[in-house]
Design a protein around this motif. Structure first.
Motif, mmCIF file in Angstrom:
data_model
loop_
_atom_site.group_PDB
_atom_site.id
_atom_site.type_symbol
_atom_site.label_atom_id
_atom_site.label_comp_id
_atom_site.label_asym_id
_atom_site.label_seq_id
_atom_site.Cartn_x
_atom_site.Cartn_y
_atom_site.Cartn_z
ATOM 1 N N ARG A 87 0.825 -1.202 0.000
ATOM 2 C CA ARG A 87 0.000 0.000 0.000
ATOM 3 C C ARG A 87 0.863 1.258 0.000
ATOM 4 N NH1 ARG A 87 -3.949 -1.934 4.655
ATOM 5 N NH2 ARG A 87 -4.957 -3.623 3.526
ATOM 6 N N GLU A 90 2.193 1.762 -3.482
ATOM 7 C CA GLU A 90 1.178 2.297 -4.387
ATOM 8 C C GLU A 90 0.861 3.757 -4.098
ATOM 9 O OE1 GLU A 90 -2.227 0.163 -5.607
ATOM 10 O OE2 GLU A 90 -1.253 -1.784 -5.385
ATOM 11 N N GLU A 91 0.894 4.160 -2.838
ATOM 12 C CA GLU A 91 0.657 5.571 -2.503
ATOM 13 C C GLU A 91 1.778 6.450 -3.057
ATOM 14 O OE1 GLU A 91 -1.901 7.228 -1.194
ATOM 15 O OE2 GLU A 91 -2.963 5.324 -1.328
ATOM 16 N N LYS A 94 1.216 6.778 -6.665
ATOM 17 C CA LYS A 94 0.085 7.663 -6.916
ATOM 18 C C LYS A 94 0.544 9.115 -6.984
ATOM 19 C CE LYS A 94 -4.463 8.768 -5.042
ATOM 20 N NZ LYS A 94 -5.402 8.520 -3.954
ATOM 21 N N THR A 95 1.483 9.503 -6.106
ATOM 22 C CA THR A 95 2.003 10.869 -6.139
ATOM 23 C C THR A 95 2.841 11.115 -7.393
ATOM 24 O OG1 THR A 95 3.955 10.252 -4.850
ATOM 25 C CG2 THR A 95 2.027 11.027 -3.628
ATOM 26 N N ALA A 98 0.486 11.849 -10.383
ATOM 27 C CA ALA A 98 -0.417 12.995 -10.212
ATOM 28 C C ALA A 98 -0.166 14.060 -11.264
ATOM 29 C CB ALA A 98 -0.260 13.580 -8.806
ATOM 30 N N GLN A 103 5.919 13.311 -15.712
ATOM 31 C CA GLN A 103 6.015 12.097 -14.922
ATOM 32 C C GLN A 103 7.447 11.575 -14.946
ATOM 33 O OE1 GLN A 103 4.287 7.871 -15.719
ATOM 34 N NE2 GLN A 103 2.608 9.207 -15.149
ATOM 35 N N ARG A 128 -1.237 -0.657 -12.055
ATOM 36 C CA ARG A 128 -2.513 -0.266 -11.438
ATOM 37 C C ARG A 128 -2.607 1.241 -11.250
ATOM 38 N NH1 ARG A 128 -1.776 -5.047 -8.448
ATOM 39 N NH2 ARG A 128 -0.694 -3.937 -6.779
ATOM 40 N N ARG A 129 -1.503 1.885 -10.949
ATOM 41 C CA ARG A 129 -1.500 3.323 -10.712
ATOM 42 C C ARG A 129 -1.306 4.138 -11.986
ATOM 43 N NH1 ARG A 129 -4.382 4.705 -6.636
ATOM 44 N NH2 ARG A 129 -3.931 3.421 -4.844
#
Length: 146
Positions: A87, A90-91, A94-95, A98, A103, A128-129
């Motif tokens: 987790r 993945e967080e 995610k950032t 954004a 990227q 997934r992200r």
């Protein structure tokens, strides 16, 4: 060249008259003219480019790449800092996604003795992200499983 005869004076002898036959020359010139007419539009075809040097059109430099290292025991580090679990990984991803325009590249560096499932877990989390820039960095030293 064609040679024709014409009557001479009163003597009745025919004198040769030499003329150049210009029909083949005209044919060749017409063919060359047609070829020139066909090729001129091709030569004048232009590609329009906008070469303006406006400061707003200059893109910022890409951000530095992020290094994800996978140890032999399955530990994951993000730029040298340990990642707690899936987790947390993945967080962090995610950032990264954004900002879609700039990227950074994720460079995954698996240890040669790392299990393949750990590498796949990181790649699946990136998928997934929605991470677009992924690179796998190896030294070509993967060892065969025992």
């Amino acid at each position: 060249m064609a040679m024709t005869y014409r009557r001479g004076d009163d003597s009745g002898e025919a004198e040769p008259m030499i003329e150049i036959n210009t029909t083949p020359l005209i044919d060749v010139m017409l063919v060359l003219l047609v070829m020139l007419i066909i090729t001129i539009p091709i030569q004048t075809h232009a590609v329009k480019l906008d070469m303006s040097a406006a400061p707003s059109s200059i893109s910022p430099p890409p951000p530095p790449p992020i290094s994800i290292e996978i140890g032999a025991d399955g530990t994951i580090t993000w730029d040298g800092r340990a990642v707690g679990d899936g987790r947390d990984l993945e967080e962090r991803m995610k950032t990264v996604v954004a900002d879609l325009l700039s990227q950074p590249e994720l460079r995954i560096r698996p240890d040669g003795r790392a299990a393949f499932k750990h590498v796949i877990a990181v790649l699946a989390a990136a998928q997934r992200r929605g991470v677009r820039n992924i690179g796998i960095v190896t030294a070509g030293q993967f060892s065969a499983p025992p």
